[in-house]
Design a protein around this motif. Structure first.
Motif, PDB file in Angstrom:
ATOM      1  N   PRO A   1     -14.262  -6.968 -26.850  1.00  0.00           N
ATOM      2  CA  PRO A   1     -14.834  -5.830 -27.621  1.00  0.00           C
ATOM      3  C   PRO A   1     -13.996  -4.778 -27.968  1.00  0.00           C
ATOM      4  CG  PRO A   1     -15.903  -5.765 -25.245  1.00  0.00           C
ATOM      5  CD  PRO A   1     -14.854  -6.926 -25.280  1.00  0.00           C
ATOM      6  N   LEU A   2     -14.027  -4.368 -29.324  1.00  0.00           N
ATOM      7  CA  LEU A   2     -13.196  -3.469 -29.670  1.00  0.00           C
ATOM      8  C   LEU A   2     -13.605  -1.878 -29.091  1.00  0.00           C
ATOM      9  CD1 LEU A   2     -10.668  -2.863 -31.570  1.00  0.00           C
ATOM     10  CD2 LEU A   2     -12.545  -2.225 -33.450  1.00  0.00           C
ATOM     11  N   ALA A   3     -14.892  -2.023 -28.835  1.00  0.00           N
ATOM     12  CA  ALA A   3     -15.261  -0.593 -27.944  1.00  0.00           C
ATOM     13  C   ALA A   3     -14.495  -0.508 -26.844  1.00  0.00           C
ATOM     14  CB  ALA A   3     -16.676  -0.649 -27.886  1.00  0.00           C
ATOM     15  N   ASP A   4     -13.941  -1.399 -26.006  1.00  0.00           N
ATOM     16  CA  ASP A   4     -13.141  -1.232 -24.841  1.00  0.00           C
ATOM     17  C   ASP A   4     -11.609  -0.914 -25.284  1.00  0.00           C
ATOM     18  OD1 ASP A   4     -15.703  -1.828 -23.603  1.00  0.00           O
ATOM     19  OD2 ASP A   4     -15.090  -3.962 -23.195  1.00  0.00           O
ATOM     20  N   LEU A   5     -11.317  -0.801 -26.204  1.00  0.00           N
ATOM     21  CA  LEU A   5      -9.813  -0.509 -26.606  1.00  0.00           C
ATOM     22  C   LEU A   5      -9.310   0.810 -25.974  1.00  0.00           C
ATOM     23  CD1 LEU A   5      -7.381  -1.075 -27.974  1.00  0.00           C
ATOM     24  CD2 LEU A   5      -8.258   0.180 -30.104  1.00  0.00           C
ATOM     25  N   PRO A   6     -10.128   1.897 -25.860  1.00  0.00           N
ATOM     26  CA  PRO A   6      -9.322   3.183 -25.050  1.00  0.00           C
ATOM     27  C   PRO A   6      -9.012   2.535 -23.722  1.00  0.00           C
ATOM     28  CG  PRO A   6     -11.412   3.831 -26.342  1.00  0.00           C
ATOM     29  CD  PRO A   6     -11.149   2.225 -26.388  1.00  0.00           C
ATOM     30  N   ALA A   7      -9.879   1.732 -22.991  1.00  0.00           N
ATOM     31  CA  ALA A   7      -9.439   1.368 -21.562  1.00  0.00           C
ATOM     32  C   ALA A   7      -8.248   0.640 -21.747  1.00  0.00           C
ATOM     33  CB  ALA A   7     -10.647   0.629 -20.856  1.00  0.00           C
ATOM     34  N   PHE A   8      -7.897  -0.161 -22.358  1.00  0.00           N
ATOM     35  CA  PHE A   8      -6.745  -1.148 -22.646  1.00  0.00           C
ATOM     36  C   PHE A   8      -5.386  -0.116 -22.582  1.00  0.00           C
ATOM     37  CE2 PHE A   8      -9.706  -4.355 -24.228  1.00  0.00           C
ATOM     38  CZ  PHE A   8      -9.923  -5.010 -22.987  1.00  0.00           C
ATOM     39  N   LEU A   9      -5.754   0.637 -23.804  1.00  0.00           N
ATOM     40  CA  LEU A   9      -4.642   1.676 -24.160  1.00  0.00           C
ATOM     41  C   LEU A   9      -3.999   2.480 -22.845  1.00  0.00           C
ATOM     42  CD1 LEU A   9      -5.270   2.624 -27.576  1.00  0.00           C
ATOM     43  CD2 LEU A   9      -3.798   0.958 -26.906  1.00  0.00           C
ATOM     44  N   ASP A  10      -5.188   3.003 -22.121  1.00  0.00           N
ATOM     45  CA  ASP A  10      -4.955   3.907 -20.908  1.00  0.00           C
ATOM     46  C   ASP A  10      -4.328   2.924 -19.830  1.00  0.00           C
ATOM     47  OD1 ASP A  10      -6.091   6.012 -21.905  1.00  0.00           O
ATOM     48  OD2 ASP A  10      -8.022   5.923 -20.888  1.00  0.00           O
ATOM     49  N   PHE A  11      -4.585   1.495 -19.861  1.00  0.00           N
ATOM     50  CA  PHE A  11      -4.027   0.848 -18.820  1.00  0.00           C
ATOM     51  C   PHE A  11      -2.629   0.609 -19.112  1.00  0.00           C
ATOM     52  CE2 PHE A  11      -2.842  -3.957 -18.074  1.00  0.00           C
ATOM     53  CZ  PHE A  11      -2.649  -3.645 -16.677  1.00  0.00           C
ATOM     54  N   ARG A  12      -2.385   0.112 -20.434  1.00  0.00           N
ATOM     55  CA  ARG A  12      -0.950   0.001 -21.104  1.00  0.00           C
ATOM     56  C   ARG A  12       0.121   1.259 -20.646  1.00  0.00           C
ATOM     57  NH1 ARG A  12       0.976   1.028 -26.910  1.00  0.00           N
ATOM     58  NH2 ARG A  12       0.251   3.214 -25.952  1.00  0.00           N
ATOM     59  N   GLU A  13      -0.579   2.452 -20.844  1.00  0.00           N
ATOM     60  CA  GLU A  13       0.179   3.592 -20.800  1.00  0.00           C
ATOM     61  C   GLU A  13       0.617   3.822 -19.413  1.00  0.00           C
ATOM     62  OE1 GLU A  13       2.560   6.568 -22.652  1.00  0.00           O
ATOM     63  OE2 GLU A  13       1.497   5.075 -23.358  1.00  0.00           O
ATOM     64  N   ALA A  14      -0.252   3.585 -18.389  1.00  0.00           N
ATOM     65  CA  ALA A  14      -0.076   3.875 -16.935  1.00  0.00           C
ATOM     66  C   ALA A  14       0.627   2.660 -16.359  1.00  0.00           C
ATOM     67  CB  ALA A  14      -1.424   3.743 -16.299  1.00  0.00           C
TER      68      ALA A  14
ATOM     69  N   MET B   1       0.477   2.705 -10.688  1.00  0.00           N
ATOM     70  CA  MET B   1       0.487   1.576 -11.537  1.00  0.00           C
ATOM     71  C   MET B   1      -0.463   0.634 -10.634  1.00  0.00           C
ATOM     72  SD  MET B   1       4.448   0.862 -12.150  1.00  0.00           S
ATOM     73  CE  MET B   1       4.310  -0.763 -12.915  1.00  0.00           C
ATOM     74  N   ARG B   2      -0.371   0.426  -9.497  1.00  0.00           N
ATOM     75  CA  ARG B   2      -1.465  -0.478  -8.805  1.00  0.00           C
ATOM     76  C   ARG B   2      -2.858   0.100  -9.212  1.00  0.00           C
ATOM     77  NH1 ARG B   2       2.376   0.594  -4.243  1.00  0.00           N
ATOM     78  NH2 ARG B   2       3.768  -1.193  -4.238  1.00  0.00           N
ATOM     79  N   GLY B   3      -2.918   1.538  -9.181  1.00  0.00           N
ATOM     80  CA  GLY B   3      -4.531   2.039  -9.268  1.00  0.00           C
ATOM     81  C   GLY B   3      -5.105   1.501 -10.587  1.00  0.00           C
ATOM     82  N   ALA B   4      -3.802   1.564 -11.668  1.00  0.00           N
ATOM     83  CA  ALA B   4      -4.439   1.015 -12.985  1.00  0.00           C
ATOM     84  C   ALA B   4      -4.554  -0.503 -12.984  1.00  0.00           C
ATOM     85  CB  ALA B   4      -3.459   1.434 -14.127  1.00  0.00           C
ATOM     86  N   GLY B   5      -3.608  -1.184 -12.305  1.00  0.00           N
ATOM     87  CA  GLY B   5      -4.023  -2.444 -12.400  1.00  0.00           C
ATOM     88  C   GLY B   5      -5.218  -2.803 -11.772  1.00  0.00           C
ATOM     89  N   GLN B   6      -5.719  -2.188 -10.681  1.00  0.00           N
ATOM     90  CA  GLN B   6      -6.780  -2.590 -10.048  1.00  0.00           C
ATOM     91  C   GLN B   6      -7.966  -2.252 -11.015  1.00  0.00           C
ATOM     92  OE1 GLN B   6      -7.194  -4.134  -6.864  1.00  0.00           O
ATOM     93  NE2 GLN B   6      -9.347  -4.532  -7.915  1.00  0.00           N
ATOM     94  N   LYS B   7      -7.866  -1.390 -11.836  1.00  0.00           N
ATOM     95  CA  LYS B   7      -9.133  -1.008 -12.659  1.00  0.00           C
ATOM     96  C   LYS B   7      -9.113  -2.231 -13.843  1.00  0.00           C
ATOM     97  CE  LYS B   7      -9.175   3.928 -12.547  1.00  0.00           C
ATOM     98  NZ  LYS B   7      -8.905   5.136 -13.175  1.00  0.00           N
ATOM     99  N   MET B   8      -8.133  -2.763 -14.122  1.00  0.00           N
ATOM    100  CA  MET B   8      -8.084  -3.944 -15.204  1.00  0.00           C
ATOM    101  C   MET B   8      -8.735  -4.951 -14.647  1.00  0.00           C
ATOM    102  SD  MET B   8      -7.627  -4.804 -18.089  1.00  0.00           S
ATOM    103  CE  MET B   8      -7.144  -3.047 -18.799  1.00  0.00           C
ATOM    104  N   SER B   9      -8.089  -5.484 -13.502  1.00  0.00           N
ATOM    105  CA  SER B   9      -8.628  -6.655 -12.791  1.00  0.00           C
ATOM    106  C   SER B   9      -9.998  -6.594 -12.508  1.00  0.00           C
ATOM    107  CB  SER B   9      -7.659  -6.841 -11.437  1.00  0.00           C
ATOM    108  OG  SER B   9      -6.690  -6.995 -11.547  1.00  0.00           O
TER     109      SER B   9
ATOM    110  N   TYR C   1     -12.199  -4.889 -14.460  1.00  0.00           N
ATOM    111  CA  TYR C   1     -12.697  -5.233 -15.762  1.00  0.00           C
ATOM    112  C   TYR C   1     -12.469  -6.592 -16.230  1.00  0.00           C
ATOM    113  CZ  TYR C   1     -12.794  -5.289 -20.905  1.00  0.00           C
ATOM    114  OH  TYR C   1     -12.990  -5.605 -22.143  1.00  0.00           O
ATOM    115  N   LEU C   2     -11.593  -7.264 -16.156  1.00  0.00           N
ATOM    116  CA  LEU C   2     -11.549  -8.687 -16.381  1.00  0.00           C
ATOM    117  C   LEU C   2     -12.383  -9.597 -15.481  1.00  0.00           C
ATOM    118  CD1 LEU C   2      -7.631  -9.005 -16.864  1.00  0.00           C
ATOM    119  CD2 LEU C   2      -9.454  -8.871 -18.725  1.00  0.00           C
ATOM    120  N   THR C   3     -12.755  -9.068 -14.186  1.00  0.00           N
ATOM    121  CA  THR C   3     -13.749  -9.805 -13.514  1.00  0.00           C
ATOM    122  C   THR C   3     -15.181  -9.896 -14.019  1.00  0.00           C
ATOM    123  OG1 THR C   3     -12.247  -9.706 -11.273  1.00  0.00           O
ATOM    124  CG2 THR C   3     -14.571 -10.362 -11.269  1.00  0.00           C
TER     125      THR C   3
END
Length: 405
Positions: free
Chosen positions: A145-158, A174-182, A184-186
């Motif tokens: 969903p496009l609405a989740d874009l800010p979360a992706f951009l924050d992850f990318r920057e981190a 980086m690990r903290g940001a990576g865990q949040k993305m994992s 989210y994908l779960t």
């Protein structure tokens, strides 16, 4: 305390944040370069090729994984038969024929973004065009969903530009940001299993089999984790660098507009010259000798693609951007077994973005009184790219190539 230096070339007196290429030329010509902490550096083009072909060279040491991941990213952090197994699954998704099917959607998205600023006579191209275009393509490709874009951009920057005064602090962030993305994908996978099938990559991963077995959630997450970074950053950074260069080189810009067949060659040459992804790391599993250099077992080696791309021994007159360069064996997409999986898609996005912008706005300059701001940390990008041009609405609407969405 200052953050650790990202690249060996940053330590040279010739380093320049706006035009770093001369420092990379110097690094490529340095005999047996290494960093002050003893990290060995590969910078010459031929040495790089020989090094990456060696069977004792690995993507990781099995402990330190790329981009803040807790597990090996698929296929980036894998080697040997396991790496080849996943590449056989993923490579067909990004063949030239397969990605060509995305052309109209990418053109339409580019045109819509240009429509938003074409009549204004000015734009901040990084934020108005370079960032949103590849981001939207990636979101659509994965079916997120496009609405989740800010979360992706924050992850990318981190992950791409981690904060911290030490390497350990950066890795922890980086690990903290990576865990949040994992996490989210779960959640995404759990939701998608209860929904009707879709024509996107995530649904394809849920349904596909590898050697007779369905992919596990862990495998899908580790593939998508890598795709998030690749989809959100590399093309954005490349496109921004290209547009900054074209804004300052009107004759070359006019040439690619006048001769569309020249554009693919221009893209390859600018990939070589700008090298948006300047370096990678490899690990050595046993003592090896490359040329007259010894790389001890257990060594982490800094492989500087940007230096190899301006090595005078391979690229005559490397600081000249030459769209007619006869042999352009650049390594902007890395080299060896881990060469970039999405290079065909990246090339397509870059070509279409440049075609659409130049069709609508063929004449643009860096806005008077302003300048381009570059970063060379993580990736090279023109993070502030203010341009001015004749408002598109002032042009003759019957001009060939005029296009409104």
């Amino acid at each position: 305390m200052t953050a650790p230096v990202f690249c060996a070339a940053h330590l040279l007196d010739s380093w320049d944040e706006v035009r770093p290429q001369a420092a990379f030329v110097e690094l490529a010509g340095t005999d047996a370069p290494e960093r002050a902490d003893g990290t060995l550096v590969i910078a010459g083009r031929e040495e790089l090729s020989e090094f990456l072909r060696h069977p004792a060279v690995r993507a990781t040491d099995g402990v330190h994984f790329n981009l803040g991941a807790e597990r090996p990213l698929i296929p980036l952090d894998l080697d040997g038969d396991t790496h080849r197994k996943y590449r056989r699954l993923l490579d067909p998704l990004f063949t030239p024929k397969r990605v060509a099917g995305l052309e109209q959607a990418i053109r339409d998205r580019a045109a819509a973004l240009i429509d938003a600023f074409a009549s204004k006579g000015q734009a901040e191209l990084m934020m108005d065009f370079c960032l949103p275009l590849p981001t939207h393509v990636f979101i659509d490709l994965l079916g997120l969903p496009l609405a989740d874009l800010p979360a992706f951009l924050d992850f990318r920057e981190a992950v791409v530009r981690p904060v911290g005064d030490t390497v350990d602090e950066q890795r922890e962030n980086m690990r903290g940001a990576g865990q949040k993305m994992s996490d989210y994908l779960t959640d995404v996978l759990e939701q998608r299993r209860g929904q009707p099938p879709r024509d996107d990559l995530i649904d394809g991963f849920l349904r596909t089999e590898l050697e007779g077995e369905r992919l596990t959630d862990t495998e899908i997450i580790d593939i998508c984790y890598l795709f998030v970074i690749a989809g959100l950053d590399t093309v954005t950074s490349s496109l921004a660098c290209f547009l900054a260069w074209f804004a300052e080189h009107p004759d070359e810009r006019s040439a690619v507009i006048a001769d569309p067949d020249l554009l693919p060659k221009a893209i390859e040459e600018l990939l070589r010259f700008e090298s948006p992804v300047p370096l990678g790391h490899r690990w050595v599993t046993e003592d090896i000798t490359i040329g007259d250099r010894t790389f001890p077992a257990g060594s982490m080696v800094e492989v500087v693609w940007a230096a190899a791309n301006v090595d005078p021994a391979t690229f005559p007159d490397p600081l000249t951007v030459d769209f007619g360069r006869a042999r352009n064996a650049h390594v902007a997409f890395a080299a060896g077994p881990h060469r970039c999986l999405g290079s065909n898609l990246a090339r397509l996005e870059l070509r279409l973005a440049l075609e659409e912008l130049h069709r609508r706005i063929p004449d643009y300059v860096i806005s008077p009184g302003q300048s381009v701001t570059y970063t060379n940390y993580g990736v090279r990008a023109a993070v502030h790219l203010p341009v001015s041009f004749a408002p598109y609405g002032d042009a003759d609407p019957n001009t060939p190539g005029a296009h409104h969405v």
